[in-house]
Design a protein around this motif. Structure first.
Motif: not given
Ligand code: PLP
Length: 397
Positions: A169-174
């Protein structure tokens, strides 16, 4: 309820408790303070979106929609993802509209993950990601990824991968760090997806909140990555409609179809009249809207970061999103009331009437967040100004 007489609940419900964020909200209300804790933006919804919602309700657009959303909205999202995000989606069949990006995250997580699987989550994490992933029965492997400047470390991720790892799981912008993943980092990650046969879920809900020239790159836009990526975004943050519960996911049609069916099972569809209203985001609001939004948030970021620095916090200025994950390790040693994140959060409520979120909320080991607080600057400017004055009055600076 009398606990002894209460029926036994599923473990997944028994483990649920009110998050710290909500209890801070209640305590801030008790002192008539300003809540910079919850990531709820209180800015007004753009008029064209409200007007279309009124119209859709007057037109009786009230029955269930297709489980993946109304066709014109799916098409508009497709075109936006192609043009703005450079995501090589090819048809509205690649798009699923859901109950917020969170709803699509839930559907995607349940589509991908089950008992015995492992999933990689970067720290500091967004609590809903962790909690929803846990509900799937998968085991979470945490990989540290510090503030906005912390670089994604390939070997740190490789160290947690096993034969059971299925997703990342990636969150960008975080949220909460404000980190914006660079093209290089995402390319490295894309290589790992291929090498280890992984799927990525990327939460890009803050894609428009960017500062100092930071560029938002969608993982799915990188060569060969689309086939392995579920891209999530939504309307909540960019158009100030957090309570409308409208978001979307984009993925290759066979995956999107299953996420849509999971949507159907869990919620049937996203709110129908509001789907029509969301079309205004693409048809009636142009690049000027986004430019204005970025300028407005940049001003708020500067105000809050400078205030926190003035009162002694160490502030990694976020490159994106609308939170500051401020460090107070220095204050912990010198100022009463700042021994750890829980104490500091209490102190901000009691002395400045300001709500924040404890650092521990963003790490699986609470000690990792013991000298951090998250504050949100998505507030009307006069309210944020008042909050900053209260902080300066209480703690000097
Ligand atoms: C990282 C992140 N993803 C998703 C959400 C919620 O988005 P939505 O309203 O589209 O469910 C939030 C809200 O705070 C968030 O911080």
């Amino acid at each position: 309820m009398d606990r002894a007489a209460s029926p036994s609940l599923a473990a997944r419900a028994d483990d649920l408790q009110q998050s710290d964020i909500r209890s801070v909200t209640r305590r801030v209300e008790e002192v008539d303070g300003i809540n910079l804790g919850q990531g709820v933006c209180d800015l007004p919804t753009p008029e064209p979106i409200k007007a279309r919602a009124h119209q859709a309700i007057r037109d009786d657009a009230s029955i269930y929609s297709h489980y993946a959303g109304i066709e014109p909205l799916r098409r508009a999202i497709l075109e936006k993802e192609q043009a703005h995000n450079e995501v090589p989606a090819t048809s509205p069949e690649d798009v699923v509209v859901g109950v917020g990006s969170t709803g699509v995250f839930v559907s995607a997580a349940f589509t991908l993950l089950e008992d015995g699987d492992e999933v990689v989550l970067f720290e500091p994490f967004y609590g809903y990601h962790r909690n929803i992933l846990e509900l799937t029965g998968a085991t979470i492997r945490y990989v540290p990824l510090g503030g906005p400047d912390a670089t994604f470390d390939r070997s740190a991720m490789e160290a947690v991968l096993t034969d059971d790892t299925k997703a990342v799981v990636v969150n960008t912008p975080a949220n909460p760090s404000g980190k914006v993943w660079t093209r290089e980092e995402l390319s490295t990650l894309a290589g790992l997806l291929h090498a280890h046969d992984l799927v990525a879920i990327t939460d890009e809900i803050y894609e428009y909140m960017l500062y100092d020239g930071a560029e938002h790159v969608s993982l799915a836009s990188l060569p060969g990555a689309y086939e392995r990526t579920i891209t999530l975004s939504g309307f909540s943050k960019a158009y100030n409609v957090t309570g409308w519960r409208l978001g979307y996911g984009v993925a290759p049609a066979p995956i999107a179809e299953k996420i849509g069916l999971m949507n159907d099972l869990l919620y049937i569809c996203a709110p129908r009249p509001l789907q029509h209203a969301a079309l205004a985001a693409f048809e009636d609001l142009d690049d000027d809207y986004v430019a204005q939004l970025q300028a407005d948030y940049a001003e708020r970021r500067e105000l809050l970061c400078e205030t926190l620095e003035a009162i002694g916090f160490d502030v990694p200025w976020p490159d994106g999103a609308y939170y500051v994950l401020a460090h107070f390790g220095d204050l912990a040693g010198t100022q009463a009331g700042f021994a750890d994140d829980a104490a500091a959060c209490d102190t901000l409520i009691e002395d400045a009437h300001i709500g924040s979120v404890t650092g521990r909320s963003f790490y699986h080991d609470p000690a990792d967040g013991q000298h951090e607080l998250r504050l949100c600057f998505a507030k009307e400017l006069p309210v944020l100004r008042r909050a900053c004055e209260q902080l300066r009055a209480a703690f000097g600076g």
